[in-house]
Design an enzyme around this catalytic site. Sequence first.
Site, short mmCIF file in Angstrom:
data_model
loop_
_atom_site.label_atom_id
_atom_site.label_comp_id
_atom_site.label_asym_id
_atom_site.label_seq_id
_atom_site.Cartn_x
_atom_site.Cartn_y
_atom_site.Cartn_z
N LYS A 14 126.11 -70.47 -44.00
CA LYS A 14 125.97 -71.92 -43.76
C LYS A 14 124.62 -72.44 -44.28
O LYS A 14 124.56 -73.46 -44.97
CB LYS A 14 126.08 -72.23 -42.25
CG LYS A 14 127.41 -71.79 -41.64
CD LYS A 14 127.50 -72.18 -40.17
CE LYS A 14 126.53 -71.45 -39.27
NZ LYS A 14 126.83 -70.01 -39.05
N ARG A 89 128.30 -75.72 -31.39
CA ARG A 89 128.70 -74.32 -31.18
C ARG A 89 129.48 -74.14 -29.89
O ARG A 89 129.89 -73.02 -29.59
CB ARG A 89 127.44 -73.46 -31.10
CG ARG A 89 127.11 -72.67 -32.34
CD ARG A 89 125.83 -71.91 -32.06
NE ARG A 89 125.68 -70.75 -32.88
CZ ARG A 89 124.92 -70.71 -33.98
NH1 ARG A 89 124.27 -71.76 -34.39
NH2 ARG A 89 124.80 -69.58 -34.64
N ARG A 128 119.91 -58.87 -44.11
CA ARG A 128 118.97 -59.99 -43.97
C ARG A 128 117.84 -59.63 -43.01
O ARG A 128 116.69 -60.00 -43.22
CB ARG A 128 119.73 -61.23 -43.46
CG ARG A 128 118.85 -62.46 -43.28
CD ARG A 128 119.69 -63.70 -43.02
NE ARG A 128 120.06 -63.84 -41.62
CZ ARG A 128 120.85 -64.81 -41.15
NH1 ARG A 128 121.36 -65.72 -41.95
NH2 ARG A 128 121.13 -64.88 -39.87
N ARG A 134 113.82 -61.81 -38.37
CA ARG A 134 114.52 -62.35 -37.20
C ARG A 134 114.95 -61.21 -36.27
O ARG A 134 115.75 -60.37 -36.66
CB ARG A 134 115.76 -63.14 -37.65
CG ARG A 134 115.43 -64.52 -38.15
CD ARG A 134 116.65 -65.27 -38.61
NE ARG A 134 117.71 -65.35 -37.60
CZ ARG A 134 118.79 -66.12 -37.74
NH1 ARG A 134 118.94 -66.86 -38.82
NH2 ARG A 134 119.71 -66.14 -36.80
N ARG A 146 126.20 -61.89 -30.59
CA ARG A 146 126.36 -63.20 -31.24
C ARG A 146 127.81 -63.43 -31.63
O ARG A 146 128.32 -64.56 -31.54
CB ARG A 146 125.45 -63.30 -32.47
CG ARG A 146 124.01 -63.55 -32.07
CD ARG A 146 123.03 -63.09 -33.12
NE ARG A 146 123.01 -63.91 -34.30
CZ ARG A 146 122.47 -63.51 -35.46
NH1 ARG A 146 121.94 -62.32 -35.57
NH2 ARG A 146 122.47 -64.32 -36.50
P1 ADP Z 1 123.30 -67.68 -37.29
O1 ADP Z 1 124.36 -68.65 -37.72
O2 ADP Z 1 123.00 -66.65 -38.31
O3 ADP Z 1 123.53 -67.09 -35.93
P2 ADP Z 1 121.45 -69.81 -36.49
O4 ADP Z 1 120.10 -70.04 -37.03
O5 ADP Z 1 122.46 -70.88 -36.68
O6 ADP Z 1 121.91 -68.46 -37.18
O7 ADP Z 1 121.36 -69.50 -34.92
C1 ADP Z 1 120.49 -68.52 -34.40
C2 ADP Z 1 120.47 -68.58 -32.87
O8 ADP Z 1 119.94 -69.85 -32.46
C3 ADP Z 1 121.82 -68.48 -32.17
O9 ADP Z 1 122.22 -67.15 -31.97
C4 ADP Z 1 121.49 -69.20 -30.84
O10 ADP Z 1 120.76 -68.37 -29.97
C5 ADP Z 1 120.56 -70.32 -31.28
N1 ADP Z 1 121.32 -71.57 -31.59
C6 ADP Z 1 121.38 -72.19 -32.80
N2 ADP Z 1 122.18 -73.26 -32.74
C7 ADP Z 1 122.64 -73.33 -31.47
C8 ADP Z 1 123.54 -74.20 -30.79
N3 ADP Z 1 124.12 -75.25 -31.41
N4 ADP Z 1 123.78 -73.96 -29.47
C9 ADP Z 1 123.21 -72.94 -28.83
N5 ADP Z 1 122.39 -72.07 -29.42
C10 ADP Z 1 122.09 -72.25 -30.73
#
Ligand code: ADP
Length: 190
Positions: A14, A89, A128, A134, A146
Amino acid sequence: MINIVLFGKPGAGKGTQAEFLKERYNLTHLSTGDIFRFNIKNETELGKLAKSYMDNGDLVPDQVTIKILEDTVNKNPNTKGFLFDGFPRTLAQAEALDAFLSTKNWEVAATIALEADDEILIQRLLERGKTSGRPDDQDQVKIRNRYQEYNEKTAPLMEYYNKQNKFYPVNGIGTIAEITERLSAVVERL
Ligand code: ADP
């Protein structure tokens, strides 16, 4: 005004695709994950809170996430549209987004999903994790968590947007450029 939700499991690409699409369509890229990571780096109160969830691969609570999303949207009143990445999410987040956008007479035009198998994605994340720094990318247990969060809380959004005729699945396997073209083809038809 055209608002697009980029949807997909962790590691689906994404963020990578958002970089290309935002240039091509002049959109404001809004990644909740990036906002949380920025706050963690700067050791803000929000960062401390988010970190306690993110490091384990748990979702940050809806109340906190929705507030951040709304504040960021409000800071960009003149945009041509948003590219939401990693938000919504949960069902509560999706409903909050619809309600919030409608107060501005805006709406989600499309939710475009990058699709790929879990095992491919988990390998991508571990790869990654070697360079991203991370913590949530460096441990199989956190990564599996996750995916569990995704399956339980995020996957139901496919049905939510499908019911609104706004759900567009796209094959997420291929070169970055090929996938950008697949996504663009959806955007062009909107
Ligand atoms: P990825 O899609 O690789 O998991 P993101 O950067 O989108 O990476 O998200 C990393 C983490 O940030 C998630 O595992 C969660 O803990 C938090 N996070 C991001 N967006 C949200 C959201 N909309 N609601 C709740 N937690 C979120």
